[in-house]
Motif scaffolding. Structure first.
Motif, PDB file in Angstrom:
ATOM      1  N   ALA A  40      40.703  34.354  39.525  1.00 29.21           N
ATOM      2  CA  ALA A  40      41.780  34.750  40.434  1.00 29.21           C
ATOM      3  C   ALA A  40      43.167  34.485  39.852  1.00 29.21           C
ATOM      4  O   ALA A  40      44.077  35.302  40.002  1.00 29.21           O
ATOM      5  CB  ALA A  40      41.618  34.024  41.766  1.00 29.21           C
ATOM      6  N   LYS A  41      43.321  33.349  39.189  1.00 22.81           N
ATOM      7  CA  LYS A  41      44.637  33.005  38.635  1.00 22.81           C
ATOM      8  C   LYS A  41      45.086  34.037  37.607  1.00 22.81           C
ATOM      9  O   LYS A  41      46.252  34.460  37.595  1.00 22.81           O
ATOM     10  CB  LYS A  41      44.587  31.612  38.001  1.00 22.81           C
ATOM     11  CG  LYS A  41      45.946  31.096  37.567  1.00 22.81           C
ATOM     12  CD  LYS A  41      45.842  29.656  37.066  1.00 22.81           C
ATOM     13  CE  LYS A  41      47.201  29.125  36.628  1.00 22.81           C
ATOM     14  NZ  LYS A  41      47.100  27.726  36.133  1.00 22.81           N
ATOM     15  N   SER A  42      44.143  34.462  36.768  1.00 25.73           N
ATOM     16  CA  SER A  42      44.460  35.489  35.772  1.00 25.73           C
ATOM     17  C   SER A  42      44.826  36.796  36.461  1.00 25.73           C
ATOM     18  O   SER A  42      45.773  37.490  36.058  1.00 25.73           O
ATOM     19  CB  SER A  42      43.255  35.702  34.842  1.00 25.73           C
ATOM     20  OG  SER A  42      42.992  34.534  34.091  1.00 25.73           O
ATOM     21  N   GLY A  43      44.070  37.141  37.508  1.00 20.80           N
ATOM     22  CA  GLY A  43      44.352  38.360  38.256  1.00 20.80           C
ATOM     23  C   GLY A  43      45.726  38.342  38.890  1.00 20.80           C
ATOM     24  O   GLY A  43      46.419  39.363  38.928  1.00 20.80           O
ATOM     25  N   LEU A  44      46.150  37.181  39.374  1.00 23.04           N
ATOM     26  CA  LEU A  44      47.468  37.073  40.003  1.00 23.04           C
ATOM     27  C   LEU A  44      48.591  37.268  38.988  1.00 23.04           C
ATOM     28  O   LEU A  44      49.642  37.822  39.326  1.00 23.04           O
ATOM     29  CB  LEU A  44      47.604  35.713  40.700  1.00 23.04           C
ATOM     30  CG  LEU A  44      46.772  35.555  41.976  1.00 23.04           C
ATOM     31  CD1 LEU A  44      46.818  34.120  42.473  1.00 23.04           C
ATOM     32  CD2 LEU A  44      47.255  36.511  43.072  1.00 23.04           C
TER      33      LEU A  44
END
Length: 214
Positions: free
Chosen positions: A44-48
């Motif tokens: 998720a962090k990478s996606g954000l």
């Protein structure tokens, strides 16, 4: 009778615009599919960070509409074609990287892309898609009126709303898809197939941009 001049867009217009943007962001499309695959692969962090890059690109397109650059882009076949194929080349490069990516075991030492690298992916993908600027050029004027003051100010306001709503929707996609990331990373076969899916997605996006008309 002439309309009474106002200094700001009415709240009902802003609300209608916000709902329209929410529905557009929610509909399956290249950008949210891009966020989905990146979040599922990298978390998720990478996606954000990808979402932040995409939304930063929207600042560029909003400014282009406000300054009239989008109209120039629409009128110039050469400028449109150059930007379009720059985007196609970048997406094919991302597809090559995804298809060649090695399967890695889940560990604390496993290399991950930097925040800047992920942000840059989203930014370049958005900026090199000339259709976004042309869409803004067609979409934004439907919610503006000279009676409400400076057109540049109105475009800036609508651009800000567009970015906020898009970030919330795409951020939600990133968080939901990122929840699957750890499970998939534990299974090399699934990880391999996700890399292949990501590669196919990039190729599909490149083809859509390359074959699309203005």
């Amino acid at each position: 009778m002439s309309k009474k001049r106002s200094l700001a867009l009415p709240i009902d217009i802003v609300l209608t615009f916000s709902i329209a943007v929410f529905l557009l962001a929610l509909a399956p499309g290249p950008d949210n599919l891009f966020v989905l695959t990146q979040s599922a692969l990298n978390g998720a962090k990478s996606g954000l960070w990808v979402v932040l890059g995409l939304c930063s690109g929207l600042i560029f397109h909003s400014a282009a509409v406000a300054l009239g650059l989008a109209a120039l882009l629409k009128a110039s076949v050469v400028a449109f074609t150059v930007i379009k194929f720059a985007g196609v080349a970048y997406l094919l490069y991302l597809a090559y990287q995804a298809l060649r990516a090695p399967v890695q075991a889940l560990s604390q030492d496993a290399p991950k892309r930097s925040a800047f690298s992920l942000y840059r992916r989203g930014l370049i993908m958005n900026i090199t898609n000339p259709k976004v600027a042309i869409f803004f050029l067609a979409f934004f004027p439907q919610f503006t009126d000279p009676v409400y003051g400076s057109m540049i100010g109105q475009i800036a306001l609508l651009g800000t709303v567009f970015i906020i709503v898009t970030f919330l929707v795409f951020g939600g996609v990133a968080i939901l898809a990122g929840g699957l990331s750890d499970r998939m990373a534990r299974t090399p076969k699934v990880q391999l197939w996700m890399n292949r899916v990501a590669g196919v997605v990039f190729i599909g996006l490149a083809a859509k941009i390359a074959l699309g008309d203005r």
